[in-house]
Design a protein around this motif. Structure first.
Motif, PDB file in Angstrom:
ATOM      1  N   GLN A   1       0.213  -1.318   0.011  1.00 26.40           N
ATOM      2  CA  GLN A   1      -0.011   0.175  -0.238  1.00 26.40           C
ATOM      3  C   GLN A   1       1.101   1.457   0.202  1.00 26.40           C
ATOM      4  OE1 GLN A   1      -3.092  -0.701   2.765  1.00 26.40           O
ATOM      5  NE2 GLN A   1      -4.009  -2.056   2.417  1.00 26.40           N
ATOM      6  N   SER A   2       1.899   1.133   0.986  1.00 28.74           N
ATOM      7  CA  SER A   2       2.861   2.436   0.598  1.00 28.74           C
ATOM      8  C   SER A   2       3.809   2.578  -0.559  1.00 28.74           C
ATOM      9  CB  SER A   2       3.888   2.132   1.911  1.00 28.74           C
ATOM     10  OG  SER A   2       3.324   2.419   2.997  1.00 28.74           O
ATOM     11  N   ARG A   3       3.948   0.867  -0.822  1.00 28.90           N
ATOM     12  CA  ARG A   3       4.843   1.082  -2.151  1.00 28.90           C
ATOM     13  C   ARG A   3       4.318   1.841  -3.734  1.00 28.90           C
ATOM     14  NH1 ARG A   3       6.259  -5.317  -1.059  1.00 28.90           N
ATOM     15  NH2 ARG A   3       8.662  -4.016  -0.381  1.00 28.90           N
ATOM     16  N   LEU A   4       2.497   1.598  -3.406  1.00 26.62           N
ATOM     17  CA  LEU A   4       2.130   2.025  -4.074  1.00 26.62           C
ATOM     18  C   LEU A   4       2.056   3.857  -4.769  1.00 26.62           C
ATOM     19  CD1 LEU A   4      -0.161   1.398  -6.423  1.00 26.62           C
ATOM     20  CD2 LEU A   4      -1.919   2.005  -4.602  1.00 26.62           C
ATOM     21  N   ASN A   5       2.364   4.554  -3.975  1.00 27.97           N
ATOM     22  CA  ASN A   5       2.479   5.945  -4.631  1.00 27.97           C
ATOM     23  C   ASN A   5       4.277   6.437  -4.029  1.00 27.97           C
ATOM     24  OD1 ASN A   5       0.626   6.936  -3.936  1.00 27.97           O
ATOM     25  ND2 ASN A   5       0.354   6.402  -1.762  1.00 27.97           N
ATOM     26  N   GLN A   6       5.108   5.292  -3.625  1.00 28.93           N
ATOM     27  CA  GLN A   6       6.489   5.587  -3.669  1.00 28.93           C
ATOM     28  C   GLN A   6       7.125   4.756  -4.578  1.00 28.93           C
ATOM     29  OE1 GLN A   6       7.819   3.682   0.464  1.00 28.93           O
ATOM     30  NE2 GLN A   6       7.517   5.920   1.045  1.00 28.93           N
ATOM     31  N   ASN A   7       6.909   3.825  -5.080  1.00 29.47           N
ATOM     32  CA  ASN A   7       7.604   2.747  -5.989  1.00 29.47           C
ATOM     33  C   ASN A   7       7.064   1.881  -6.695  1.00 29.47           C
ATOM     34  OD1 ASN A   7       8.904   1.939  -7.796  1.00 29.47           O
ATOM     35  ND2 ASN A   7      11.279   1.461  -6.315  1.00 29.47           N
ATOM     36  N   PRO A   8       6.015   2.067  -6.966  1.00 25.44           N
ATOM     37  CA  PRO A   8       4.831   1.243  -7.236  1.00 25.44           C
ATOM     38  C   PRO A   8       5.803  -0.898  -8.162  1.00 25.44           C
ATOM     39  CG  PRO A   8       4.189   2.377  -9.091  1.00 25.44           C
ATOM     40  CD  PRO A   8       5.504   3.069  -8.090  1.00 25.44           C
ATOM     41  N   MET A   9       6.813  -0.174  -9.116  1.00 27.74           N
ATOM     42  CA  MET A   9       7.287  -1.654  -9.323  1.00 27.74           C
ATOM     43  C   MET A   9       7.492  -2.566  -8.375  1.00 27.74           C
ATOM     44  SD  MET A   9       9.553  -0.029 -12.661  1.00 27.74           S
ATOM     45  CE  MET A   9      10.529  -1.766 -12.952  1.00 27.74           C
ATOM     46  N   ARG A  10       8.346  -1.770  -6.997  1.00 30.83           N
ATOM     47  CA  ARG A  10       8.226  -3.182  -6.105  1.00 30.83           C
ATOM     48  C   ARG A  10       7.373  -3.962  -5.729  1.00 30.83           C
ATOM     49  NH1 ARG A  10      10.919  -5.232  -3.662  1.00 30.83           N
ATOM     50  NH2 ARG A  10      10.999  -4.556  -1.518  1.00 30.83           N
ATOM     51  N   ILE A  11       5.639  -3.277  -6.251  1.00 30.24           N
ATOM     52  CA  ILE A  11       4.829  -4.276  -5.576  1.00 30.24           C
ATOM     53  C   ILE A  11       4.749  -5.917  -6.081  1.00 30.24           C
ATOM     54  CG2 ILE A  11       2.162  -4.581  -5.834  1.00 30.24           C
ATOM     55  CD1 ILE A  11       2.318  -1.411  -5.769  1.00 30.24           C
ATOM     56  N   LEU A  12       5.680  -5.687  -7.420  1.00 31.31           N
ATOM     57  CA  LEU A  12       5.496  -7.098  -8.292  1.00 31.31           C
ATOM     58  C   LEU A  12       6.812  -7.655  -7.915  1.00 31.31           C
ATOM     59  CD1 LEU A  12       5.961  -4.922 -12.207  1.00 31.31           C
ATOM     60  CD2 LEU A  12       4.160  -6.366 -10.732  1.00 31.31           C
ATOM     61  N   ASP A  13       7.358  -7.140  -6.646  1.00 31.99           N
ATOM     62  CA  ASP A  13       8.470  -8.321  -6.193  1.00 31.99           C
ATOM     63  C   ASP A  13       8.039  -8.646  -4.582  1.00 31.99           C
ATOM     64  OD1 ASP A  13      10.993  -9.385  -6.210  1.00 31.99           O
ATOM     65  OD2 ASP A  13      11.878  -7.230  -5.338  1.00 31.99           O
ATOM     66  N   CYS A  14       7.187  -8.025  -4.345  1.00 35.76           N
ATOM     67  CA  CYS A  14       5.968  -8.861  -2.938  1.00 35.76           C
ATOM     68  C   CYS A  14       5.886  -9.903  -3.126  1.00 35.76           C
ATOM     69  CB  CYS A  14       5.344  -7.761  -2.560  1.00 35.76           C
ATOM     70  SG  CYS A  14       4.487  -8.201  -1.286  1.00 35.76           S
ATOM     71  N   LYS A  15       6.393 -10.655  -1.626  1.00 35.81           N
ATOM     72  CA  LYS A  15       6.620 -11.903  -2.084  1.00 35.81           C
ATOM     73  C   LYS A  15       4.995 -12.286  -0.983  1.00 35.81           C
ATOM     74  CE  LYS A  15      10.649 -12.490  -3.017  1.00 35.81           C
ATOM     75  NZ  LYS A  15      11.171 -10.809  -2.569  1.00 35.81           N
TER      76      LYS A  15
ATOM     77  N   HIS B   1      -1.640 -13.026  -5.268  1.00 32.53           N
ATOM     78  CA  HIS B   1      -3.101 -12.572  -5.704  1.00 32.53           C
ATOM     79  C   HIS B   1      -3.272 -12.046  -7.202  1.00 32.53           C
ATOM     80  CE1 HIS B   1      -5.974  -8.333  -4.805  1.00 32.53           C
ATOM     81  NE2 HIS B   1      -5.203  -9.206  -4.459  1.00 32.53           N
ATOM     82  N   PRO B   2      -4.718 -12.447  -7.277  1.00 31.21           N
ATOM     83  CA  PRO B   2      -4.874 -12.528  -8.614  1.00 31.21           C
ATOM     84  C   PRO B   2      -4.254 -10.776  -9.453  1.00 31.21           C
ATOM     85  CG  PRO B   2      -7.269 -12.602  -7.374  1.00 31.21           C
ATOM     86  CD  PRO B   2      -5.942 -12.593  -6.142  1.00 31.21           C
ATOM     87  N   SER B   3      -4.267  -9.907  -8.717  1.00 30.30           N
ATOM     88  CA  SER B   3      -3.862  -8.802  -9.597  1.00 30.30           C
ATOM     89  C   SER B   3      -3.124  -8.520 -10.165  1.00 30.30           C
ATOM     90  CB  SER B   3      -4.507  -7.377  -8.499  1.00 30.30           C
ATOM     91  OG  SER B   3      -3.164  -7.259  -7.787  1.00 30.30           O
ATOM     92  N   MET B   4      -1.787  -9.208  -9.300  1.00 29.12           N
ATOM     93  CA  MET B   4      -0.295  -9.711  -9.851  1.00 29.12           C
ATOM     94  C   MET B   4      -0.530 -10.783 -11.192  1.00 29.12           C
ATOM     95  SD  MET B   4       1.565  -8.922  -7.705  1.00 29.12           S
ATOM     96  CE  MET B   4       2.162  -8.242  -6.318  1.00 29.12           C
ATOM     97  N   SER B   5      -0.811 -11.814 -10.761  1.00 34.15           N
ATOM     98  CA  SER B   5      -0.723 -12.008 -13.138  1.00 34.15           C
ATOM     99  C   SER B   5      -1.407 -10.953 -13.947  1.00 34.15           C
ATOM    100  CB  SER B   5      -1.828 -13.024 -12.962  1.00 34.15           C
ATOM    101  OG  SER B   5      -3.085 -13.037 -12.545  1.00 34.15           O
ATOM    102  N   THR B   6      -2.753 -10.463 -13.639  1.00 38.22           N
ATOM    103  CA  THR B   6      -3.111  -9.407 -14.407  1.00 38.22           C
ATOM    104  C   THR B   6      -2.526  -8.118 -15.228  1.00 38.22           C
ATOM    105  OG1 THR B   6      -4.797  -8.528 -12.568  1.00 38.22           O
ATOM    106  CG2 THR B   6      -4.604  -9.961 -14.756  1.00 38.22           C
ATOM    107  N   ALA B   7      -1.058  -8.217 -14.339  1.00 38.41           N
ATOM    108  CA  ALA B   7      -0.667  -6.710 -13.760  1.00 38.41           C
ATOM    109  C   ALA B   7       0.128  -6.457 -15.471  1.00 38.41           C
ATOM    110  CB  ALA B   7       0.407  -6.671 -13.281  1.00 38.41           C
ATOM    111  N   PRO B   8      -0.092  -4.747 -15.971  1.00 42.03           N
ATOM    112  CA  PRO B   8       0.564  -4.640 -17.122  1.00 42.03           C
ATOM    113  C   PRO B   8       2.833  -5.387 -17.518  1.00 42.03           C
ATOM    114  CG  PRO B   8       0.452  -3.102 -15.495  1.00 42.03           C
ATOM    115  CD  PRO B   8      -0.162  -3.950 -15.009  1.00 42.03           C
ATOM    116  N   SER B   9       3.013  -5.547 -18.228  1.00 41.27           N
ATOM    117  CA  SER B   9       4.286  -5.847 -18.275  1.00 41.27           C
ATOM    118  C   SER B   9       5.068  -4.197 -18.776  1.00 41.27           C
ATOM    119  CB  SER B   9       4.180  -6.652 -19.230  1.00 41.27           C
ATOM    120  OG  SER B   9       5.921  -7.171 -19.828  1.00 41.27           O
ATOM    121  N   ILE B  10       6.154  -4.460 -18.087  1.00 38.34           N
ATOM    122  CA  ILE B  10       7.239  -3.563 -17.984  1.00 38.34           C
ATOM    123  C   ILE B  10       7.494  -3.372 -20.066  1.00 38.34           C
ATOM    124  CG2 ILE B  10       8.950  -4.842 -17.536  1.00 38.34           C
ATOM    125  CD1 ILE B  10       9.243  -0.964 -17.624  1.00 38.34           C
TER     126      ILE B  10
END
Length: 429
Positions: A196-210, A215-224
């Motif tokens: 939730q904090s990363r969403l504003n600070q560095n959202p790319m770090r969400i993809l690296d979350c253990k 979470h379903p949103s991970m598999s549908t996240a846009p690709s860099i």
């Protein structure tokens, strides 16, 4: 009082240390072939270096650093990673002014991170790394990756997987950041507190979350990769082409973002696929960090590097049942019998060591039989036997342990005889 090593640290005992020495020497040889030079930086740095260089939004800075205030009121931190320290040294010592560019460096460093200890991941960890500063050529990216793979392959590892990605330039990252914020905002309350904090600070770090990896949103996240501009896409294609030219197999993983803020363009990880290696498979990781040198006060200088955990390397070797070619035999053990022989024994051991011979002797006052047992435990190639009769005749008995062959040699000539047997007649250089 029973004092033990602090949690997350470990003693490396003599038998294990030989493996470390062997691995480190092999790595240094590889770095020499690639024309990389060693750098050594201080164990602690000003805290601001890591805050600015690694990034305030990273787990390392927010949760894992060992930070303390010295007696002058300055905030200092035990280094948690090597790149920022090397970049600081590059700037402070004006290595950007050297005639030979780019500057290619390697290091062996102890790092300190306050995290939950587990197999292969300690609070005090040992890392080998390389950094190349001063070139934006994608061929350098391929060279750095090739060096890391060469280390693993030459040490005998086979079950390896190389994963790469592109994080793009600043424009690409900005566009991708906006896409991630738009994608994850509807799911914000479902994500962990850190994300939730990363969403504003560095959202790319969400993809690296253990925690939120399932979470379903991970598999549908846009690709860099869908947000790379033409320049970034072309750069990544050239890196892949160079790796292919080198014969290095790789997989592209759009979710590979690495955990540090300074990465851009190429990012990569090398993983072990050995059975039984463990849940955390990453052996090494790194990438390009154009802009880091500027961030800490230096000139515009592109850079790329990686860090490789020595503990995890040794774990991978064990998982694949790889034996290191370590010679654990002692060259010579001197058996001295009788009080009168001690002075001559001490002198002889000293002289043989100075001539390049590896030799040891008894310092426990043991009988002859016990000394021979010690020679056996050390797997000594030769045993020299000096008694009072030999001392009187100025000779010494030389026994080759593998064959049992024994001969009498003049004390005056024993050094030369040992050199011929063990060094091919060459003395200590």
């Amino acid at each position: 009082m029973n004092i033990k090593a602090p949690r997350g640290t470990a003693d490396v005992l003599p038998g294990e240390a030989k493996k470390w020495q062997y691995v480190e020497n092999r790595i240094k040889n590889i770095c020499d072939r690639y024309h990389y030079n060693e750098i050594r930086t201080p164990l602690f740095e000003h805290t601001e270096l890591f805050q600015r260089g690694v990034g305030d939004s990273t787990d390392i800075v927010q949760k894992e650093m060992y930070t303390f205030e010295d007696r002058g009121g300055r905030s200092l931190t035990l280094r948690p990673e090597g790149t920022a320290s090397v970049a600081r040294a590059f700037v402070q010592n004006k290595l950007y002014g050297d005639a030979n560019q780019p500057v290619k460096l390697f290091y062996f460093m102890q790092m300190f991170r306050y995290e939950r200890p587990q197999q292969g991941r300690m609070r005090q960890l040992n890392q080998f790394g390389v950094e190349v500063l001063g070139s934006a050529d994608p061929a350098v990216d391929a060279e750095v990756i090739d060096l890391a793979m060469t280390v693993y392959k030459e040490l005998g590892l086979n079950s390896l997987k190389l994963v790469i990605n592109s994080l793009g330039d600043q424009e690409s990252r900005t566009n991708y950041r906006e896409a991630l914020v738009k994608h994850f905002t509807p799911h914000k309350e479902e994500l962990c507190h850190d994300c939730q904090s990363r969403l504003n600070q560095n959202p790319m770090r969400i993809l690296d979350c253990k925690k939120d990896r399932e979470h379903p949103s991970m598999s549908t996240a846009p690709s860099i990769l869908d947000y790379l501009n033409d320049e970034s896409s072309s750069y990544f294609e050239r890196v892949k082409a160079y790796l292919t030219t080198m014969g290095l197999e790789f997989e592209v993983d759009p979710n590979l973002v690495r955990g540090l803020d300074y990465y851009n363009h190429t990012a990569f990880e090398i993983m072990s696929e050995a059975e039984g290696f463990g849940a955390i498979t990453t052996l090494a990781g790194g990438g390009r960090y154009n802009g880091l040198v500027e961030e800490i006060g230096g000139p515009d200088t592109p850079g790329i590097g990686f860090g490789m955990g020595i503990e995890r390397l040794l774990m991978a070797l064990e998982a694949e049942d790889k034996e290191l070619n370590i010679d654990e035999q002692l060259d010579v053990y001197l058996v001295a019998v009788g009080d009168e022989t001690k002075e001559q024994a001490v002198k002889l051991v000293h002289e043989l060591r100075n001539s390049g011979i590896q030799i040891d002797m008894d310092y426990q006052g043991r009988k002859m039989k016990a000394q021979f047992k010690a020679a056996d435990r050390y797997r000594s190639k030769y045993v020299l036997i000096l008694g009072e009769d030999e001392l009187q005749k100025q000779v010494i008995n030389m026994k080759e342990m593998e064959t049992g062959e024994q001969s009498e040699v003049s004390l005056h000539d024993i050094g030369e005889a040992m050199q011929k047997k063990l060094l091919g007649g060459k003395g200590h250089e």
